[in-house]
Design a protein around this motif. Structure first.
Motif, PDB file in Angstrom:
ATOM      1  N   LYS A   1     -81.351  62.597 -80.020  1.00 48.75           N
ATOM      2  CA  LYS A   1     -80.427  62.837 -81.147  1.00 48.75           C
ATOM      3  C   LYS A   1     -81.221  63.323 -82.347  1.00 48.75           C
ATOM      4  O   LYS A   1     -82.367  62.926 -82.555  1.00 48.75           O
ATOM      5  CB  LYS A   1     -79.722  61.536 -81.526  1.00 48.75           C
ATOM      6  N   ALA A   2     -80.582  64.143 -83.162  1.00 47.05           N
ATOM      7  CA  ALA A   2     -81.310  64.726 -84.283  1.00 47.05           C
ATOM      8  C   ALA A   2     -81.492  63.699 -85.387  1.00 47.05           C
ATOM      9  O   ALA A   2     -80.581  62.957 -85.717  1.00 47.05           O
ATOM     10  CB  ALA A   2     -80.534  65.936 -84.814  1.00 47.05           C
ATOM     11  N   ILE A   3     -82.709  63.677 -85.958  1.00 48.23           N
ATOM     12  CA  ILE A   3     -82.958  62.827 -87.118  1.00 48.23           C
ATOM     13  C   ILE A   3     -83.624  63.694 -88.171  1.00 48.23           C
ATOM     14  O   ILE A   3     -84.029  64.811 -87.880  1.00 48.23           O
ATOM     15  CB  ILE A   3     -83.877  61.652 -86.783  1.00 48.23           C
TER      16      ILE A   3
ATOM     17  N   SER B   1     -84.703  54.159 -85.825  1.00 44.82           N
ATOM     18  CA  SER B   1     -84.577  55.601 -85.695  1.00 44.82           C
ATOM     19  C   SER B   1     -85.422  56.157 -84.562  1.00 44.82           C
ATOM     20  O   SER B   1     -85.098  57.199 -84.030  1.00 44.82           O
ATOM     21  CB  SER B   1     -84.956  56.311 -86.987  1.00 44.82           C
TER      22      SER B   1
ATOM     23  N   ARG C   1     -66.624  59.062 -81.957  1.00 53.59           N
ATOM     24  CA  ARG C   1     -66.843  57.840 -81.179  1.00 53.59           C
ATOM     25  C   ARG C   1     -65.993  56.695 -81.691  1.00 53.59           C
ATOM     26  O   ARG C   1     -65.425  55.926 -80.923  1.00 53.59           O
ATOM     27  CB  ARG C   1     -68.312  57.432 -81.248  1.00 53.59           C
TER      28      ARG C   1
ATOM     29  N   ASP D   1     -84.122  59.589 -77.772  1.00 56.73           N
ATOM     30  CA  ASP D   1     -82.988  59.871 -76.896  1.00 56.73           C
ATOM     31  C   ASP D   1     -82.474  61.279 -77.062  1.00 56.73           C
ATOM     32  O   ASP D   1     -81.495  61.658 -76.429  1.00 56.73           O
ATOM     33  CB  ASP D   1     -81.845  58.893 -77.206  1.00 56.73           C
TER      34      ASP D   1
ATOM     35  N   SER E   1     -70.483  58.547 -85.914  1.00 57.28           N
ATOM     36  CA  SER E   1     -69.661  59.736 -85.670  1.00 57.28           C
ATOM     37  C   SER E   1     -68.197  59.345 -85.558  1.00 57.28           C
ATOM     38  O   SER E   1     -67.843  58.382 -84.895  1.00 57.28           O
ATOM     39  CB  SER E   1     -70.127  60.434 -84.392  1.00 57.28           C
TER      40      SER E   1
ATOM     41  N   THR F   1     -86.374  65.049 -83.460  1.00 53.64           N
ATOM     42  CA  THR F   1     -85.346  64.295 -82.749  1.00 53.64           C
ATOM     43  C   THR F   1     -85.906  62.915 -82.458  1.00 53.64           C
ATOM     44  O   THR F   1     -87.107  62.699 -82.564  1.00 53.64           O
ATOM     45  CB  THR F   1     -84.971  64.946 -81.403  1.00 53.64           C
ATOM     46  N   ASP F   2     -85.051  62.021 -82.063  1.00 52.89           N
ATOM     47  CA  ASP F   2     -85.544  60.703 -81.671  1.00 52.89           C
ATOM     48  C   ASP F   2     -85.744  60.684 -80.158  1.00 52.89           C
ATOM     49  O   ASP F   2     -85.558  61.700 -79.491  1.00 52.89           O
ATOM     50  CB  ASP F   2     -84.605  59.596 -82.161  1.00 52.89           C
TER      51      ASP F   2
ATOM     52  N   SER G   1     -81.337  58.400 -89.529  1.00 56.02           N
ATOM     53  CA  SER G   1     -80.718  58.625 -88.217  1.00 56.02           C
ATOM     54  C   SER G   1     -79.369  59.293 -88.401  1.00 56.02           C
ATOM     55  O   SER G   1     -78.869  59.425 -89.514  1.00 56.02           O
ATOM     56  CB  SER G   1     -80.506  57.313 -87.482  1.00 56.02           C
ATOM     57  N   ALA G   2     -78.790  59.623 -87.278  1.00 56.65           N
ATOM     58  CA  ALA G   2     -77.468  60.258 -87.330  1.00 56.65           C
ATOM     59  C   ALA G   2     -76.453  59.253 -87.846  1.00 56.65           C
ATOM     60  O   ALA G   2     -76.534  58.068 -87.580  1.00 56.65           O
ATOM     61  CB  ALA G   2     -77.084  60.720 -85.926  1.00 56.65           C
TER      62      ALA G   2
END
Lengths: 538, 189
Positions: free
Chosen positions: B21-23, B168, B48, B19, B45, B16-17, B41-42
């Protein structure tokens, strides 16, 4: 240690032959410059290479052999290995490629004490593009070698000579008659321009023009700054010495091209402007426009002197400030009316100056706008100064109100015991200033908005960063072959081209960041938009 | 593992990064001395994007309802479109790649959501070392991988620092993996 071979992409499809190039000392890498095709006579090849070495100054040698057998050509392998005895080298490269496959095979034969043949790890790089020599590290040495070996590229495989080569310029050499002619004509033109420029700079630096007020004004007027930049650039371009390094040359070329484009655009503008007496029309609309602006300002001030947006102002202060500004506008309008008969002639001559370049004309235009809106600038300064004084007074008296004091020595707020009469007078003054604050603040706000609008009008230039270099990409390869990498030139982004083209910026945003700007606005400090961002051309 | 073999390994479950979020990290081994690491990176989305667009357009409708000025609606549309284009072309980084070629140099490239790639190559002569640095940012300590550059005339001084994977921002476990591979290659040459 890994052995690196820089191989030009065009030789991928070349017929079998000998590899000619240079070993880069100390880096364990080799640059292949050309392939000499069969049939050849070894003596003639040696003579040719010796001749090339003398002409170009590059340490050329036969690096090895390249074989790409076509149909029907068998039995080359042993022939190629025997070649290594004819051209005795410390290391002999054998690159081979089969039809239908992308990757090469590479064998290295080193001649050590026993004459045994040893293989090593290898890595291959294909190169593509225009060289750019810089300093002493590896990649620039590669590019430098290719640059300096220019005499090698004069012969081709289609030439009728004893030695037939394929190299990166085999696909066709670029040349143009215009470029050749310009090269011939450039020296006398350069000398002439240098002479004129020395006259001009000696005139500019004479004592008369260097008196302090003139200096101050000329540093503020963007025209004069433009002129000085222009002179500098012309001096760079027209210096008779050749560009010492490639970056120097690029810079010269950029300046020259930008100057050329500038002047041509300026001439276009002139031809459009002078065609249908547009100058006269422009002059005729200028004075009424200035009048209109003045009238609008007067209305604005009348509105402020009344009850603007329903806010109740302090009558006396309002009247004082309003009448002061109104008188100022009246003076300004009389000045414009005085100038009106001369406007057309001035504009005519100003238009002519556009032949020195479009940027020059634009800078003149922005100067004229600045001069015409000088009264707005004055109002802004008065309003800002008043407001600033008020804010400082208020903050200091507020500290007194709370029993504190600003310690200048230690740059902090300390407590302090005041006398009763000091407290009394301080509180009175504080109250007065506080209640007069809305009026001053409103005037300040209005004129700051006006000023910002005028300042943002000429436009924005942003600065970007240069991006230049090489980039690598791994080519898909088959197993058993060495690693292949494709080396491309990382192109200059458009933004960096714009940056190097741009000679000077009339940077209309204030020098500081937005946050600092807001802080300055709040405190009433003056904003100076004249600071020019110096361009760093690398 | 022979020379010239291409080894391909994909591990994206655990990284994850900073924050949360999955990377995903992808390591490619092109040869004994050439490795490529890609951190993705993600993606942008859809949820959003739709939320922002709806918010902007709802505000525009309300203002239109109050002021009866159609310019508000068209300007809202233009703002949304321009904002989206600017975001995917200049702001949103899709993946960042580190290509390390032993004895030649290191190539760092970021690829944006619109496909634009910006690449930078640093020669081995200028690289002093690749290290993981700590930084204190607001209330937390974050780790980042960076390349220490040296001036060839002064081989002992660090002339500048180039941080890697800045968009990332992977966490320490991912950085350690990349660091170990890079150090293997740097030690060889």
């Amino acid at each position: 240690m890994v052995l690196k071979i820089f191989f030009p992409q065009c030789c991928n499809k070349a017929d079998s032959g000998l590899l000619v190039g240079r070993w880069i000392p100390g880096q364990n890498s080799a640059v292949v410059l050309a392939v000499i095709h069969y049939p050849f006579i070894p003596g003639q090849v040696k003579q040719y290479i010796h001749q090339m070495r003398g002409q170009s100054g590059v340490d050329l040698t036969v690096l090895g052999s390249w074989s790409m057998p076509k149909e029907g050509q068998e039995g080359m392998e042993s022939f190629l290995r025997d070649l290594s005895t004819i051209f005795p080298q410390g290391q002999w490269l054998q690159l081979s490629r089969e039809m239908g496959k992308i990757g090469f095979r590479c064998h290295i034969l080193t001649r050590d004490q026993n004459g045994k043949l040893v293989q090593q790890e290898k890595e291959l790089k294909e190169e593509n593009g225009v060289p750019d020599p810089q300093t002493e590290s590896q990649l620039p040495q590669v590019f430098g070698t290719v640059c300096q070996s220019e005499p090698l590229f004069f012969l081709d495989k289609y030439d009728d000579s004893p030695v037939k080569l394929t190299h990166w310029q085999s696909e066709g050499r670029e040349g143009s008659i215009i470029v050749e002619l310009m090269k011939q004509a450039s020296t006398p033109v350069c000398l002439l321009t240098t002479w004129i420029l020395t006259l001009w700079t000696s005139l500019c630096s004479s004592r008369i023009l260097n008196v302090r007020p003139m200096r101050f004004i000329s540093s503020k007027l963007s025209t004069c700054v433009q002129l000085s930049y222009r002179t500098e650039h012309l001096q760079t371009v027209s210096s008779p010495t050749r560009a010492s390094t490639h970056t120097h040359f690029m810079r010269k070329a950029n300046i020259f091209v930008s100057f050329f484009v500038d002047v041509s655009l300026g001439l276009l503008l002139i031809s459009w402007l002078y065609r249908e007496n547009r100058i006269g029309k422009l002059a005729n609309t200028l004075v009424p426009a200035a009048d209109h602006v003045a009238k609008e300002l007067e209305e604005l001030l009348q509105w402020l002197m009344g009850a603007p947006a329903g806010l109740k102002m302090n009558r006396a202060l309002d009247q004082v400030l309003g009448r002061f500004f109104l008188y100022h506008i009246h003076l300004w309008i009389s000045y414009i009316h005085l100038m009106s008969p001369f406007i057309e002639m001035i504009l005519w001559y100003v238009g002519l100056s556009a032949c020195l370049g479009l940027t020059f004309a634009l800078s003149l235009l922005s100067d004229i706008t600045a001069l015409l809106t000088f009264h707005i600038y004055c109002f802004y300064v008065y309003g800002a100064r008043l407001y600033c004084l008020k804010v400082y007074g208020l903050s200091s008296l507020w500290r007194l109100f709370r029993g504190k004091k600003w310690n200048v020595l230690r740059q902090r707020v300390d407590s302090c015991s005041y006398d009763l009469d000091q407290l009394f007078i301080g509180t009175l003054l504080f109250t007065i200033l506080l209640f007069l604050l809305p009026t001053t603040a409103l005037y300040y706000l209005v004129f700051t908005m006006l000023r910002l609008v005028v300042v943002m009008f000429p436009g924005i230039f942003r600065s970007y960063r240069l991006a230049e270099g090489v980039k690598f990409r791994v080519l898909c390869e088959e197993p058993g072959t060495p690693l292949h990498l494709m080396m491309d030139i990382n192109p200059l982004k458009v933004s960096s081209v714009i940056q190097t083209y741009r000679t000077t910026t009339y940077s209309c945003y204030p020098k500081d960041s937005w946050l600092a700007l807001c802080k300055k606005l709040f405190l009433g400090e003056l904003i100076y938009p004249w600071r020019h961002k110096t361009t760093k051309i690398d | 593992m022979q020379n010239g073999d291409q080894q391909y390994s994909m591990e994206d479950e655990t990284y994850t990064d900073i924050d949360g979020k999955a990377i995903s990290l992808e390591c490619q081994r092109h040869s004994g001395f050439c490795r490529e690491f890609t951190v993705s990176s993600a993606k942008v989305s859809i949820g959003r994007v739709m939320v922002y667009t709806c918010a902007v357009w709802l505000t525009a409708y309300i203002i239109f309802f109050v002021t009866e000025n159609t310019a508000v609606l068209s300007s809202a549309i233009i703002i949304t479109l321009v904002g989206m284009m600017v975001h995917i072309h200049f702001v949103k980084v899709d993946h960042e790649t580190l290509l390390i070629i032993g004895s030649l140099g290191v190539q760092v490239s970021s690829s944006y959501a619109s496909g634009r790639e910006s690449t930078d190559f640093i020669e081995m002569g200028k690289i002093k070392d690749i290290v993981i640095n700590e930084a204190i940012h607001m209330q937390r300590v974050i780790y980042y991988l960076c390349i220490l550059l040296k001036d060839p005339s002064e081989p002992d001084a660090v002339s500048s620092v180039v941080p890697l994977f800045q968009s990332s921002k992977p966490r320490l476990n991912c950085l350690v993996k990349v660091y170990k591979s890079c150090q293997e290659i740097l030690a060889k040459c």
